[in-house]
Design a protein around this motif. Structure first.
Motif, PDB file in Angstrom:
ATOM      1  N   ALA A 120       0.917  -1.042  -0.014  1.00  0.00           N
ATOM      2  CA  ALA A 120       0.107  -0.027  -0.195  1.00  0.00           C
ATOM      3  C   ALA A 120       0.945   1.155  -0.065  1.00  0.00           C
ATOM      4  N   GLY A 121       1.099   2.039   1.267  1.00  0.00           N
ATOM      5  CA  GLY A 121       1.862   3.108   1.232  1.00  0.00           C
ATOM      6  C   GLY A 121       3.254   2.805   1.286  1.00  0.00           C
ATOM      7  N   THR A 124       5.107   0.959   6.390  1.00  0.00           N
ATOM      8  CA  THR A 124       5.441  -0.005   7.324  1.00  0.00           C
ATOM      9  C   THR A 124       6.153  -1.244   6.722  1.00  0.00           C
ATOM     10  N   LEU A 125       5.713  -1.825   5.671  1.00  0.00           N
ATOM     11  CA  LEU A 125       6.445  -2.768   4.840  1.00  0.00           C
ATOM     12  C   LEU A 125       7.832  -2.739   4.324  1.00  0.00           C
ATOM     13  N   ALA A 182      -9.635   1.579   1.278  1.00  0.00           N
ATOM     14  CA  ALA A 182      -8.446   1.283   1.924  1.00  0.00           C
ATOM     15  C   ALA A 182      -7.356   1.821   1.438  1.00  0.00           C
ATOM     16  N   TRP A 201      -3.824   8.908   4.659  1.00  0.00           N
ATOM     17  CA  TRP A 201      -3.694   9.706   5.787  1.00  0.00           C
ATOM     18  C   TRP A 201      -4.197  11.290   5.366  1.00  0.00           C
ATOM     19  N   HIS A 216      -2.289  12.724  15.113  1.00  0.00           N
ATOM     20  CA  HIS A 216      -1.249  11.969  15.954  1.00  0.00           C
ATOM     21  C   HIS A 216      -0.438  10.840  15.232  1.00  0.00           C
ATOM     22  N   ARG A 267       1.975   9.339   2.291  1.00  0.00           N
ATOM     23  CA  ARG A 267       1.957   8.059   1.640  1.00  0.00           C
ATOM     24  C   ARG A 267       1.132   6.775   2.396  1.00  0.00           C
ATOM     25  N   THR A 283      -1.441   4.616   4.206  1.00  0.00           N
ATOM     26  CA  THR A 283      -3.043   4.395   4.214  1.00  0.00           C
ATOM     27  C   THR A 283      -3.720   3.939   5.196  1.00  0.00           C
ATOM     28  N   GLY A 286      -5.911   1.461   5.266  1.00  0.00           N
ATOM     29  CA  GLY A 286      -5.800   0.062   4.783  1.00  0.00           C
ATOM     30  C   GLY A 286      -4.726  -0.789   5.191  1.00  0.00           C
ATOM     31  N   LEU A 300      -7.609 -11.458   8.423  1.00  0.00           N
ATOM     32  CA  LEU A 300      -7.528 -11.566   6.897  1.00  0.00           C
ATOM     33  C   LEU A 300      -6.828 -12.920   6.467  1.00  0.00           C
ATOM     34  N   LEU A 317      -8.203  -6.185   2.216  1.00  0.00           N
ATOM     35  CA  LEU A 317      -8.788  -5.202   2.636  1.00  0.00           C
ATOM     36  C   LEU A 317      -9.494  -4.100   1.665  1.00  0.00           C
ATOM     37  N   ASP A 328       5.321  10.271  17.445  1.00  0.00           N
ATOM     38  CA  ASP A 328       5.901   8.827  17.654  1.00  0.00           C
ATOM     39  C   ASP A 328       4.743   7.969  18.217  1.00  0.00           C
ATOM     40  N   PHE A 329       4.792   6.699  17.988  1.00  0.00           N
ATOM     41  CA  PHE A 329       3.941   5.861  18.270  1.00  0.00           C
ATOM     42  C   PHE A 329       3.385   6.074  20.087  1.00  0.00           C
TER      43      PHE A 329
END
Ligand SMILES: Cc1cc2nc3c(=O)[nH]c(=O)nc-3n(C[C@H](O)[C@H](O)[C@H](O)COP(=O)(O)OP(=O)(O)OC[C@H]3O[C@@H](n4cnc5c(N)ncnc54)[C@H](O)[C@@H]3O)c2cc1C
Lengths: 271, 782
Positions: free
Chosen positions: A13-14, A17-18, A55, A59, A81, A90, A92, A94, A142, A148, A173-174
């Motif tokens: 997706a964006g 993370t991946l 999805a 953001w 946040h 970038r 998303t 989803g 999933l 999704l 930050d998280f």
């Protein structure tokens, strides 16, 4: 393709993370399927059945959509946040929901809002309530051949009171923990339909049922707030990690719920 | 363009190329056909290596070489990097091997290198290398590393003590015996790494025809790198050239010579092809030097007026697994403590402790922020006990201006007397306090508290030895085009070193910044050199540039006087020429050069010596002492533990200011670094020596959102130690900030009696302290 790849493929997706995960060589999928060309997965539609967000909507697009500030205010409030603007350009919705990080904001928001997740796979389409979608940390219902496609939020009554509160050491930050909250006030002035979504301080995005029960049917005074905060604190299932002790996160959940309830009440006065 | 070039913010030489994208960092250098390296690094903090299987990696297409230590041994004079600065305090020698052989002693230690077409293939191949480890127990916490039962960092070492020393003067025990008051405390202090934007990296090629090894290397110390490469590769010093291109920051760790530098150069030589290695951020976390932990057990003796009578104690200092630099960081800590204040007696011991972690070397500030933190916190505690204002107790103890120059009863790590040459420390503190409204603050604080807001103010002072000698060479030469070419052993690592040298030279030679070109960090341009560290380059290289430029000035005038047949005193240098004052008659630098270059068979004009080139290496042994004061204002959220730093007022003296904007930049950057050390940066290892914080998601830096309002006050007490009156400024910003910020946090939380003896402090840790303090209060109240 997903089906043929037999688990060797990953949806892209964006990539926020991946791609870091791949850069660290923690994942090395043989095939990447880029979803960015699939127009059907993008966009926000709003009607009397509620809000539907595709999805692949970024953001940034969610943040910029002024209609959401009344149609799904918790979604709008959570966005600021989430990470930093470069990443929001970038990343998303989803991707975030599929990744199912319990420390991420949006999983907590969709659970709090009773949203439904629309999924397409080899067996056709299905719609799963948010609280059944998340199975554990980074785990969803999933299956390997499913995508999704959208998240659907039920309609949002204008009189609903809400607040989003979180605390991260640095902005973007998280968070150590966060609370996505809404409730309504009945004709008698008592709290109804309280929904509290927990972010961080939990292994799976979920609602704080015990604290909700302690609010419903009560007048929102100092005593009720303190009691609910206390219950929320013990209901959070945080664990010790390098950033914070479980005790800190649990106490923080109480503090944030207290602040959220007060912020929601202030919003009521402003109505 | 001509005009004043010193003391004003002339445009920086560095800016145009950088904003035009014409900067050249090491990864921008593409040598034709270069291959790339990836390292296999230990996944264990401590283990024996039973076997390394490289077959699968070598078989991968695109891989040109895989080396382990045994492959390199036949080609090196020594495989150990003996880099420790001399000191009698070592108890064991633990030098890094260029690759680990039988034993690995920290997670991240390089074991093998793969050279391939590109980094992707090299990393794929590195992943195919199987290392058969036999894990050994590891030690990662200095607090138990010296226990008899603790595992040894190196399996055959007698213990984990690598060095011990003390800094002592006066009869400290007598002072304690008769002191009206004493206080003892334990502090646990942590600093992280440097995290320059650009990591380490180099590209090397070996020219087989002339036998010269050339390497572009992102290092702060190219001359030291060259010496080591000569030693290791058995090359003569005219066969190795190290060039430092643009540096994306250094901040300390890049002054160390690393294993990768030796291995990449050797691989390029053995394979006969250019090889490049660029450190990635994860590698930076697990292989570039860091500063990390110190535990201080200290006592302070003082009288009823708050005057310090003596300080004594013992420091445990994390050294990491090897000696990458020496004992200088803890020496910096010990000597920073008693500098700013009158400390009549002192005895501080330090034990340097080996742990199975990345080696420790200086990070901007080099141990000094820790020593300053300890004395500043002790002063706060004394003030609290005596009911004195925190600024007042400092004023009483600061070395007064009338005593300058003031000799301290100890020496630098190089054995040179500590003489604080100039400055007015009490005035500096007073100016910072006034700007920060110290006296009026308690009203604001009280008002905030009635709203449930906890704001606080803290103050800290520092004195810093800058300009570490002995010298830094500078050559000034006129080119055929009439330009002034300046070259130096100094290294430009982002602190505007080229601008600084050009300003000083332009001040003597025509005041035209555009006519000056500067080369730094090239061992072919200057034979000798030390490089960038210890806030030294403006002091040392600047002084040499000044001296060389004066010689050039005098010769240009002298030759022109012959050529123009005018008295020397009637001549002046203007732009790129020498002209007769008040007339059109002039001669260009280019023409002067031609005249003194000579014509075969003809006499030089008036028997003047040939050429226009001067090299100076002004030797300055004593350090020059910069100083300053910081006041921090914070607000603490007592429920979340969040600390918002609202404002930093920073008064400082770096002697004569050559370029106000550059000085501001140095100080502001230092303040931000200090904020990281106060509240954010933490390099965490688990009990098995595994590094845990190896991304910027886990290791936090102070960023744009955390930037407070910063106000600088410049005081200037020029030093008599160099002709320009300058002191160093590169590290000053960081020094007092952890102390000032933590003091402010404690002040904000004074209603609860919270005491903070650590840095950094995180929100969860702060909340734990608040909760504990409130519990104590309610116990006392009930
Ligand atoms: C520095 C940084 C800070 C961040 N901070 C935050 C933060 O504070 N809060 C926060 O919530 N997030 C944060 N994020 C994460 C960010 O919000 C990501 O955008 C988000 O988590 C993933 O979205 P993506 O579109 O980038 O997904 P990708 O990275 O492309 O994909 C993520 C995963 O989901 C899968 N996937 C993606 N789309 C689908 C789909 N439609 N169907 C099925 N599977 C799918 C992918 O295969 C992959 O496994 C941060 C990221 C970075 C880099």
């Amino acid at each position: 393709m997903l089906m043929e790849a037999d688990g060797e493929a990953k949806l892209l997706a964006g990539g926020q993370t991946l791609l870091p995960v791949m850069a660290f060589r923690l994942a090395a999928p043989a095939i990447l399927i880029d979803l960015s060309g699939v127009q059907e997965l993008k966009g926000i539609s709003i009607d009397d059945t509620g809000v539907r967000i595709g999805a692949m909507t970024t953001w940034r697009d969610i943040e910029d959509d002024q209609r959401l500030r009344t149609a799904a205010p918790l979604v709008s409030a959570a966005i600021e946040h989430i990470a930093h603007y470069q990443i929001r350009n970038r990343g998303t919705i989803g991707g975030s929901l599929s990744h199912a990080d319990p420390a991420a904001e949006m999983p907590g928001v969709v659970v709090a809002c009773d949203a439904c997740l629309e999924i397409v796979g080899s067996n056709g389409m299905r719609s799963v309530p948010a609280n059944e979608f998340f199975l554990g940390p980074l785990t969803t219902c999933l299956s390997a051949d499913e995508v999704l496609t959208a998240v659907r939020f039920p309609p949002w009554p204008a009189t609903r009171l809400w607040a989003f509160e979180e605390f991260a050491q640095r902005r973007g930050d998280f968070a150590y923990a966060g609370i996505a909250l809404f409730h309504e006030t009945g004709a008698t002035g008592l709290v109804e339909n309280a929904h509290i979504g927990l972010i961080g301080a939990t292994s799976v995005p979920r609602r704080l049922g015990v604290a909700e029960a302690a609010l419903n049917g009560r007048r929102l005074d100092g005593e009720t707030i303190a009691a609910a905060a206390q219950l929320a604190s013990s209901e959070a299932d945080a664990e010790d990690d390098i950033h914070a002790s479980a005790a800190y996160r649990k106490a923080l959940v109480g503090t944030l719920l207290e602040r959220a309830l007060k912020a929601a009440a202030e919003r009521a006065e402003a109505l | 363009m001509t005009g004043k070039t010193i003391g004003v913010s002339v445009p920086r030489l560095e800016d145009l190329p950088l904003v035009r994208g014409a900067g050249r960092f090491v990864d921008d250098i593409h040598l034709p056909g270069a291959w790339e390296a990836a390292f296999v690094r230990s996944t264990h903090a401590h283990a024996l290596i039973k076997h390394v299987d490289t077959a699968a990696a070598l078989a991968l297409p695109g891989v040109y070489g895989v080396f382990v230590l045994a492959d390199l041994l036949p080609h090196v004079a020594t495989h150990l990097l003996a880099v420790g600065l001399p000191s009698p305090s070592y108890r064991q020698i633990v030098d890094r091997p260029i690759l680990a052989g039988e034993e690995v002693v920290y997670a991240g230690e390089p074991i093998a290198v793969v050279i391939a077409d590109n980094r992707y293939i090299a990393e794929d191949a590195a992943g195919l290398i199987e290392v058969d480890y036999e894990p050994l127990p590891a030690v990662s916490d200095i607090r138990n590393a010296l226990d008899e039962a603790a595992p040894r960092t190196h399996r055959n070492a007698p213990h984990n003590l690598v060095a011990e020393m003390q800094l002592a003067f006066g009869d400290v025990d007598a002072a304690f015996a008769s002191a009206p008051r004493t206080r003892s405390e334990q502090f646990f202090l942590h600093r992280g790494g440097s995290h320059s934007m650009e990591g380490r990296g180099l590209i090397a090629y070996f020219d087989k025809i002339d036998g010269i090894l050339t390497t572009y290397n992102s290092t702060q110390t190219p001359h030291a790198a060259k010496r080591l490469l000569c030693d290791i590769l058995r090359l003569e010093d005219d066969k190795v050239r190290v060039i430092t291109p643009d540096l994306g920051g250094g901040f300390g760790p890049k002054l160390v010579f690393y294993q990768e530098e030796a291995v990449v150069c050797l691989a390029a030589k053995l394979l006969g092809n250019p090889v490049k290695w660029i450190e990635d951020r994860r590698e930076h976390f697990i292989s570039s030097a860091q500063e990390r932990d110190q535990r201080w057990d200290v006592e302070i003796a003082y009288d009823h007026d708050g005057l310090i009578l003596g300080v004594r104690g013992l420091v445990l200092h994390d050294h990491g697994a090897y000696t990458a630099r020496g004992v200088n960081v803890p020496y910096g800590s010990l000597s920073a403590l008693p500098l700013a204040y009158e400390v009549p007696t002192y005895r501080m011991g330090v034990k340097l402790v080996l742990t199975n972690t990345v080696p420790v070397a200086p990070v901007r500030g080099a141990g000094q922020p820790q020593g300053i933190f300890v004395i500043e916190r002790l002063l706060d505690m004394m003030a609290d006990e005596l009911g004195l204002d925190r600024a007042e107790i400092r004023r009483r103890n600061l070395v007064p201006a009338e005593q300058m120059p003031r000799t301290k009863p100890f020496v630098t790590r190089g054995g040179i007397k500590v003489v604080m040459d100039s400055g007015d420390y009490p005035a500096s503190q007073q100016q910072a306090l006034d700007r920060a409204d110290w006296d009026g603050f308690h009203n604001r604080q009280a008002a905030a508290r009635t709203d449930g807001r906890y704001v606080g103010l803290g103050v800290a002072n520092y004195v810093e030895g800058t300009g570490r000698g002995p010298y830094e060479p500078v050559t000034v030469r006129i080119t055929n085009a009439g330009k002034v070419q300046v070259s130096s052993g100094a290294v430009a690592m982002g602190q505007s070193t080229k601008t600084m040298l050009a300003q000083i030279v332009a001040d003597q030679l025509g005041h035209d910044m555009d006519n000056i070109a500067v080369t730094t960090g090239d061992t072919a341009a200057t034979t000798l050199g030390f490089g960038g560290f210890n806030s030294r380059q403006t002091v040392l290289a600047g002084s040499s540039a000044h001296a060389a430029a004066i010689k050039m000035h005098d010769k240009l005038i002298k030759v022109s006087s012959v050529l123009l047949e005018v008295a020397e005193e009637d001549l002046e240098i203007y732009g790129n020429r020498v002209r007769v004052k008040g007339s059109d008659a002039e001669v260009s630098f280019a023409a002067i050069l031609q005249a003194v270059s000579g014509i075969p068979g003809f006499r030089l004009p008036d028997n003047i010596s040939p050429g226009l080139e001067f090299t100076e290496q002004v030797v300055i042994d004593p350090m020059t002492y910069a100083s300053g004061s910081a006041v921090a204002e914070v607000e603490v959220d007592i429920d979340t533990g969040h600390v918002a730093v609202h404002r930093i007022v920073f008064a400082h003296d770096c002697g004569r200011v050559l370029h106000p904007q550059i000085v501001d930049g140095q100080v502001l950057g230092g303040i931000m670094h200090g904020l990281g050390n106060a509240l954010f940066e933490r390099m965490i290892y688990d009990e098995n020596g595994q590094p845990i914080t190896t991304t910027f998601a886990d290791y936090l830096l102070a960023g744009a959102d955390e930037t407070p309002n910063m106000e600088l006050i410049h005081l200037s007490a020029p030093t008599p130690l160099n002709a320009l009156g300058i002191k160093g400024v590169g590290e000053s910003g960081v020094l007092p900030i952890p102390a000032a910020v933590i003091s402010a946090v404690e002040n904000a939380l004074s209603p609860f009696g919270v005491k903070i003896t650590q840095a950094p402090i995180s929100p969860p840790e702060l909340v734990a302290l608040i909760v504990a303090a409130r519990n104590r209060q309610s116990v006392t109240a009930s």
